[in-house]
Design a protein around this motif. Sequence first.
Motif, PDB file in Angstrom:
ATOM      1  N   PHE A 237     -29.973  13.812  18.122  1.00  0.00           N
ATOM      2  CA  PHE A 237     -31.339  14.452  18.449  1.00  0.00           C
ATOM      3  C   PHE A 237     -31.118  15.871  18.159  1.00  0.00           C
ATOM      4  O   PHE A 237     -31.040  16.737  19.183  1.00  0.00           O
ATOM      5  N   THR A 238     -30.875  16.107  16.865  1.00  0.00           N
ATOM      6  CA  THR A 238     -30.313  17.532  16.570  1.00  0.00           C
ATOM      7  C   THR A 238     -30.965  18.867  17.223  1.00  0.00           C
ATOM      8  O   THR A 238     -30.436  19.767  17.510  1.00  0.00           O
ATOM      9  N   SER A 239     -32.341  18.653  17.247  1.00  0.00           N
ATOM     10  CA  SER A 239     -33.091  20.067  17.614  1.00  0.00           C
ATOM     11  C   SER A 239     -33.010  20.314  19.172  1.00  0.00           C
ATOM     12  O   SER A 239     -33.568  21.287  19.556  1.00  0.00           O
TER      13      SER A 239
ATOM     14  N   VAL B 238     -45.724  18.285   5.001  1.00  0.00           N
ATOM     15  CA  VAL B 238     -45.323  18.012   6.350  1.00  0.00           C
ATOM     16  C   VAL B 238     -44.257  16.848   6.246  1.00  0.00           C
ATOM     17  O   VAL B 238     -44.398  15.909   5.611  1.00  0.00           O
ATOM     18  N   ILE B 239     -43.030  17.363   6.706  1.00  0.00           N
ATOM     19  CA  ILE B 239     -41.962  16.406   6.644  1.00  0.00           C
ATOM     20  C   ILE B 239     -41.509  15.896   8.202  1.00  0.00           C
ATOM     21  O   ILE B 239     -41.858  16.675   9.339  1.00  0.00           O
ATOM     22  N   ALA B 240     -40.788  15.075   8.264  1.00  0.00           N
ATOM     23  CA  ALA B 240     -40.028  14.607   9.585  1.00  0.00           C
ATOM     24  C   ALA B 240     -38.508  14.117   9.151  1.00  0.00           C
ATOM     25  O   ALA B 240     -38.649  13.307   8.207  1.00  0.00           O
ATOM     26  N   GLU B 241     -37.758  14.708   9.956  1.00  0.00           N
ATOM     27  CA  GLU B 241     -36.258  14.178   9.617  1.00  0.00           C
ATOM     28  C   GLU B 241     -35.959  13.035  10.856  1.00  0.00           C
ATOM     29  O   GLU B 241     -36.032  13.497  11.966  1.00  0.00           O
ATOM     30  N   MET B 242     -35.925  11.930  10.331  1.00  0.00           N
ATOM     31  CA  MET B 242     -35.639  10.749  11.243  1.00  0.00           C
ATOM     32  C   MET B 242     -34.302  10.629  11.726  1.00  0.00           C
ATOM     33  O   MET B 242     -33.447  10.645  10.655  1.00  0.00           O
ATOM     34  N   ARG B 243     -33.963  10.336  13.039  1.00  0.00           N
ATOM     35  CA  ARG B 243     -32.632  10.107  13.431  1.00  0.00           C
ATOM     36  C   ARG B 243     -32.176   9.314  12.854  1.00  0.00           C
ATOM     37  O   ARG B 243     -32.485   8.011  12.604  1.00  0.00           O
TER      38      ARG B 243
ATOM     39  N   GLY C  29     -27.709  22.090  15.371  1.00  0.00           N
ATOM     40  CA  GLY C  29     -28.880  22.058  16.422  1.00  0.00           C
ATOM     41  C   GLY C  29     -28.784  23.653  16.472  1.00  0.00           C
ATOM     42  O   GLY C  29     -29.892  24.268  16.954  1.00  0.00           O
ATOM     43  N   LEU C  30     -27.522  24.375  16.765  1.00  0.00           N
ATOM     44  CA  LEU C  30     -27.547  25.753  17.169  1.00  0.00           C
ATOM     45  C   LEU C  30     -27.735  26.708  16.108  1.00  0.00           C
ATOM     46  O   LEU C  30     -27.980  27.835  16.232  1.00  0.00           O
ATOM     47  N   GLY C  31     -27.992  25.906  14.968  1.00  0.00           N
ATOM     48  CA  GLY C  31     -28.465  26.885  13.854  1.00  0.00           C
ATOM     49  C   GLY C  31     -27.286  27.426  12.728  1.00  0.00           C
ATOM     50  O   GLY C  31     -27.524  28.010  11.855  1.00  0.00           O
ATOM     51  N   ASP C  32     -26.056  27.047  12.998  1.00  0.00           N
ATOM     52  CA  ASP C  32     -24.943  27.353  12.473  1.00  0.00           C
ATOM     53  C   ASP C  32     -24.555  26.253  11.319  1.00  0.00           C
ATOM     54  O   ASP C  32     -23.892  25.172  11.601  1.00  0.00           O
ATOM     55  N   LYS C  33     -24.933  26.706  10.291  1.00  0.00           N
ATOM     56  CA  LYS C  33     -24.942  25.849   9.021  1.00  0.00           C
ATOM     57  C   LYS C  33     -23.831  26.314   7.934  1.00  0.00           C
ATOM     58  O   LYS C  33     -23.914  25.774   6.904  1.00  0.00           O
ATOM     59  N   VAL C  34     -23.284  27.159   8.126  1.00  0.00           N
ATOM     60  CA  VAL C  34     -22.538  27.963   7.197  1.00  0.00           C
ATOM     61  C   VAL C  34     -21.200  26.813   6.886  1.00  0.00           C
ATOM     62  O   VAL C  34     -21.024  26.611   5.645  1.00  0.00           O
ATOM     63  N   PHE C  35     -20.621  26.139   7.864  1.00  0.00           N
ATOM     64  CA  PHE C  35     -19.816  25.072   7.588  1.00  0.00           C
ATOM     65  C   PHE C  35     -20.390  24.251   6.662  1.00  0.00           C
ATOM     66  O   PHE C  35     -19.212  23.293   5.865  1.00  0.00           O
ATOM     67  N   ILE C  36     -21.417  23.971   6.302  1.00  0.00           N
ATOM     68  CA  ILE C  36     -21.938  22.864   5.404  1.00  0.00           C
ATOM     69  C   ILE C  36     -21.523  23.147   4.280  1.00  0.00           C
ATOM     70  O   ILE C  36     -21.034  22.345   3.315  1.00  0.00           O
ATOM     71  N   SER C  37     -22.052  24.682   3.721  1.00  0.00           N
ATOM     72  CA  SER C  37     -21.682  24.815   2.309  1.00  0.00           C
ATOM     73  C   SER C  37     -20.021  25.057   2.211  1.00  0.00           C
ATOM     74  O   SER C  37     -19.844  24.826   1.001  1.00  0.00           O
ATOM     75  N   GLU C  38     -19.494  25.378   3.306  1.00  0.00           N
ATOM     76  CA  GLU C  38     -18.113  25.332   2.918  1.00  0.00           C
ATOM     77  C   GLU C  38     -17.320  24.321   2.796  1.00  0.00           C
ATOM     78  O   GLU C  38     -16.359  23.981   1.974  1.00  0.00           O
ATOM     79  N   LEU C  39     -17.785  22.989   3.544  1.00  0.00           N
ATOM     80  CA  LEU C  39     -17.039  22.038   3.534  1.00  0.00           C
ATOM     81  C   LEU C  39     -17.640  20.769   2.984  1.00  0.00           C
ATOM     82  O   LEU C  39     -16.941  19.884   2.601  1.00  0.00           O
ATOM     83  N   MET C  40     -18.933  20.628   2.623  1.00  0.00           N
ATOM     84  CA  MET C  40     -19.573  19.494   1.903  1.00  0.00           C
ATOM     85  C   MET C  40     -19.006  19.243   0.479  1.00  0.00           C
ATOM     86  O   MET C  40     -18.808  20.368  -0.240  1.00  0.00           O
TER      87      MET C  40
END
Length: 341
Positions: free
Chosen positions: A26-28, A160-165, A197-208
């Motif tokens: 429940f990311t948010s 309008v979008i919704a990201e479903m768990r 959820g904390l807004g820290d997404k840098v690791f995504i671009s680094e590791l994806m």
Amino acid sequence: MQVLRPISSEDFAALKNIAVESGHGFTSLPVDDKLLTSKIQRSQESFSKSLNSPIDEGYLFVLEDLETGEISGTTAIEAAVGMQVPLYHYHQGKTVHHSSTLNVYNTVEILSICNDYTGSSEICTLFLREQFRRGLAGRFLSRIRFLFMAEHSERFSNRVIAEMRGVSDENGHSPFWQWLQEHFFSIEFPKADHLVGLGDKVFISELMPKYPIYANLLSPEAQAVIGHVHEKTKPALRLLQKEGFEHRGYVDLFDAGPTVEARLENIRTVRETQYGTLDIVEELPSSETTWALSNGQLEHFRATFTTSVVWNEQTETFTTTSKTAEALQLQQGNKVSGFVL
Ligand SMILES: CC(C)(COP(=O)(O)OP(=O)(O)OC[C@H]1O[C@@H](n2cnc3c(N)ncnc32)[C@H](O)[C@@H]1OP(=O)(O)O)[C@@H](O)C(=O)NCCC(=O)NCCSC(=O)CCC(=O)O
Ligand SMILES: NC(=[NH2+])NCCC[C@H](N)C(=O)O
């Protein structure tokens, strides 16, 4: 009587309870005091801003039982996503491998990373505490956001979008993440979800993974959950499908849960909302129809649902009881809007 209103600082403890109860994926709502406090603050600022177009506001509402003061659920809208930190999705596409000389024809599914939903409005943070999951409260929490968006459409995007768990178990084990973890990330799903959820997404671009993924190379368990929702999210998805939301092949990077979309003006609640004036009576027999009613305001937004309503199409009048009017903070002759729940 249950009333929906913008969240306030006094709701911190209730919001924290909900963050704990909502569980993995429940990311948010990560369980993090600082983040939850700043979420409340950001929401308060968003409601009080005067705006002609969305920037990056977040509107967070709570459902309160007026008799007990208890908070039973939350529901939220992000005005425009991906404007401060990038918003990533996988898009499911197809590629055909064909050889006429060998008479071989194979269609394979590929997942390509993209930022296609940048700037969309996102509905999110829909949660009704388990003991309140009966009657129409869940439906009300989901749908009332569209009335708010229609009343204040200049504050939202038309998409309008919704990201479903997506699928994960009670220990936070996600079959899709498992595969990514093994090959790329080396951290557990709850930790990755918490960071996002904390807004820290840098690791995504680094590791994806940098290149599109051939879905048929994933583990069978991972392939099986692409585009599927968490067991507890099935009712939320069903509610959105009834509003006209569709899945166009975009899925979450981590748990492969589907993102669904709709144009604001096509959403069923937006099309069915009636606008009228209020006529207050002391008592009214309850009818078979439940209406969701709202005062249509911004900072003082209030909405509730009740069977004690009569809608007169000719005079464009909602007749309701003084109790309902009080809950909506409205007086005789004020503007009121509503839809059949
Ligand atoms: C989502 C809500 C608030 C919904 O409340 P209720 O469960 O009381 O809803 P409900 O009225 O009983 O059910 C809504 C509709 O789903 C149907 N339904 C119930 N169980 C189902 C199932 N297992 N599979 C398919 N449909 C199902 C009901 O028949 C009903 O459809 P009919 O109307 O046709 O009878 C709740 O379930 C909840 O808090 N869930 C846990 C949190 C969660 O996962 N939230 C979503 C995260 S994803 C997110 O937040 C983004 C999405 C968003 O914000 O909207
Ligand atoms: N695939 C996911 N886990 N997406 C997040 C889903 C949860 C929900 N949209 C929220 O507001 O938190």
